[in-house]
Design an enzyme around this catalytic site. Structure first.
Site, mmCIF file in Angstrom:
data_model
loop_
_atom_site.group_PDB
_atom_site.id
_atom_site.type_symbol
_atom_site.label_atom_id
_atom_site.label_comp_id
_atom_site.label_asym_id
_atom_site.label_seq_id
_atom_site.Cartn_x
_atom_site.Cartn_y
_atom_site.Cartn_z
ATOM 1 C CG ASP A 149 -1.689 0.820 1.678
ATOM 2 O OD1 ASP A 149 -2.543 1.217 0.552
ATOM 3 O OD2 ASP A 149 -1.850 1.685 2.455
ATOM 4 C CD GLU A 189 -2.240 2.529 -3.664
ATOM 5 O OE1 GLU A 189 -2.977 3.547 -3.826
ATOM 6 O OE2 GLU A 189 -1.620 2.562 -2.832
HETATM 7 C C1 GLC Z 1 -3.884 2.965 -0.427
HETATM 8 C C2 GLC Z 1 -5.750 2.534 -0.359
HETATM 9 C C3 GLC Z 1 -6.775 3.208 -0.119
HETATM 10 C C4 GLC Z 1 -5.741 3.084 0.930
HETATM 11 C C5 GLC Z 1 -4.418 4.235 1.357
HETATM 12 C C6 GLC Z 1 -4.430 4.155 2.521
HETATM 13 O O1 GLC Z 1 -4.400 4.100 -1.496
HETATM 14 O O2 GLC Z 1 -5.540 1.770 -1.467
HETATM 15 O O3 GLC Z 1 -7.530 2.203 0.219
HETATM 16 O O4 GLC Z 1 -7.216 4.676 2.140
HETATM 17 O O5 GLC Z 1 -3.654 3.608 0.743
HETATM 18 O O6 GLC Z 1 -3.566 3.633 3.439
#
Ligand code: GLC
Length: 521
Positions: free
Chosen positions: A214, A269
């Site tokens: 994440d 991500e």
């Molecule tokens: C990422 C996740 C999202 C979350 C954020 C903070 O973007 O996909 O759902 O709110 O991180 O953890």
């Protein structure tokens, strides 16, 4: 649905790591299937539908967070990195899920949330208790500015308020790039690095095949935490992008994963809306194995826009020999079916695009039955950042509770749940589910599609055309991204059409939003 048999049936190259030829399937556990009657999906609900997932033909599950959490950000505020929230089950349920998935040949990837913890995590509870607590430096604490303002001008990414919260206990502010319930960890502290590495080992030892990391591009920070340029309003935080500290930390994470057998994988991500910046997080093959790249998700369904996305991706990743990923929907954005104007034809053509393009695709559970976003009335809103629509519960069957233990679900059902569900579509050759199955089976049996090179045709107007080639085998994909019938120069023997009724011949004309796969052989 398939009009002819795939022309090639060799398996994918066993010398390649599994994640290069795999298709991922994201499960948001809260919304997948409830077996207990509380209206919230759980891990037993995932176990119940493993056959659906295996029959669909994907290779790996990605489970969004199921860890103990106060759920301020629905699990992305983690209070214990090494447990299962009782809402979802327990560690025994998780272990059973992994064993049963592996038994069906499915890999399991779990979410790992390294940038922040919950404010209820024992580390933060300790850290905020006093300025001399041994864990004080595990988070970013700063004095407020002399005028009482935040220590710098950063704003957080979900509600766009200040990225700092003043804490009365010690009269200092803590940093949170997301909600105030999600304080950022200080990865500049080696104890944090070691503790977070331990959380990875915990799950690796339990047999997970990898992690979706994440917002991992945010973990390394300039220790001075300098102001952002004044014109920056939200994401991505330019001052936090592409930091040398992050790259060094990613190399250490890679070394850890590579010390395990079985090609354990990290997909980051990397929420940077610039493919060159995303590409830098692959390093020289020594950082993340894969990175999500979101500009295509935000691109319209338009041939020029997609030619640009494909050439940009090739130009950015090619020199690094980095492997692309593609994603059209996830738990943070309106589903593509909804985004693209809720047309079944467009969603069918998009499925062909996603499953024939070069790189590892990630599906978001529900897209295989053509799920749309739920309409969420103001009194039903949960998420402070307005992402509830795409988190609607998945309908499995046509009747009122749609295969859940109750019809009183945490969010409303999506529109058309009586038809957009797996049971209804199961045996219908014209269904969205049948199209996804056909595409996934074609992809799995066709190395040109799963691992071959991609050559983009230029100047093809409203039709996106590319070739996928592996050795002597070439397939051409042609996608009419316009709402008008048209002709294409793409040629070959028809393998598949996205048309709900299929087609038996191909003469170079495409219906509005029709996609075809053609074989040159
Ligand atoms: C990422 C996740 C999202 C979350 C954020 C903070 O973007 O996909 O759902 O709110 O991180 O953890």
């Amino acid at each position: 649905m398939s009009n002819t048999e795939p022309s090639s049936t060799e398996p994918s190259d066993p010398a390649l790591p599994w994640w290069k030829t795999a298709v991922g399937y994201q499960i948001y556990p809260r919304s997948f299937c409830d077996t207990t009657g509380n209206g919230i999906g759980d891990l037993d609900g995932v176990r119940r539908h493993l056959d659906h997932i295996a029959d669909l033909g994907v290779d790996a599950l990605w489970l969004s967070p199921f860890f103990p959490s106060p759920m301020a950000d629905y699990g992305y505020d983690v209070a214990d990195f090494c447990g299962v929230d009782p809402l979802f089950g327990d560690l025994a349920t998780f272990d059973a899920l992994v064993a049963e998935a592996h038994g069906r040949g499915l890999r399991v990837i779990i979410d790992w949330v390294p940038n922040h913890t919950s404010d209820q995590h024992p580390w933060f509870v300790e850290s905020r208790s006093s300025t001399d607590n041994p864990k004080r430096d595990w988070y970013h604490w700063r004095d407020p500015a002399p005028d009482g303002d935040a220590p710098n001008n950063w704003i957080e990414s979900l509600t766009f308020g200040p990225a700092w919260t003043f804490d009365e206990t010690t009269g200092q502010c803590y940093l949170h790039c997301f909600l105030s319930q999600q304080p950022d960890l200080n990865w500049g502290n080696p104890e944090v690095v070691a503790a977070m590495h331990d959380t990875l080992r915990f799950w690796l030892d339990r047999g997970v095949d990898g992690f979706r990391m994440d917002v991992v591009h945010l973990i390394g920070k300039d220790p001075a935490l300098p102001d952002e340029p004044p014109d920056v309003a939200g994401l991505p935080h330019t001052i936090l992008n592409d930091r040398p500290e992050t790259h060094a930390l990613l190399r250490e994470l890679r070394t850890l994963l590579d010390s395990y057998d079985g090609d354990r994988m990290a997909v980051g991500e990397v929420y940077l809306l610039d493919t060159d910046l995303v590409a830098s997080h692959y390093g020289n093959g020594d950082e993340l194995h894969l990175c999500f790249n979101f500009p295509p998700l935000y691109a319209p369904f338009d041939a020029d826009a997609w030619r640009t996305q494909i050439s940009t991706t090739t130009a950015a990743l090619g020199p690094r020999d980095a492997w692309p990923t593609w994603v059209l929907s996830n738990h943070d954005n309106p589903r593509h079916r909804t985004r693209y104007g809720n047309s079944e034809e467009v969603a069918r053509a998009a499925a062909v695009l996603l499953l024939t393009i070069r790189g590892t695709p990630f599906l978001y559970a529900g897209e295989e039955v053509g799920m749309q976003d739920a309409v969420v009335a103001p009194e039903q809103v949960h998420d402070p950042a307005g992402r509830d629509g795409c988190r609607a519960p998945l309908p499995w069957t046509p009747e009122a509770s749609h295969g859940w233990a109750t019809d009183d679900t945490w969010l409303p059902w999506p529109p058309d749940a009586a038809a957009a569900n797996a049971a209804t579509q199961q045996d219908d050759p014209a269904s969205m589910l049948s199209l996804y199955r056909t595409l996934l089976s074609l992809r799995r049996s066709t190395p040109a599609l799963s691992q071959g090179d991609l050559a983009l045709h230029l100047d093809t107007g409203p039709v996106l055309v590319f070739d996928r080639t592996d050795g002597p085998s070439t397939f051409t994909v042609a996608i009419n991204m316009s709402g008008a019938d048209t002709t294409t120069t793409a040629a070959g023997t028809l393998v598949l059409s996205s048309r709900a009724g299929g087609r038996s011949t191909f003469d170079g004309t495409l219906d509005a939003y029709e996609a075809v796969v053609l074989s040159a052989g």
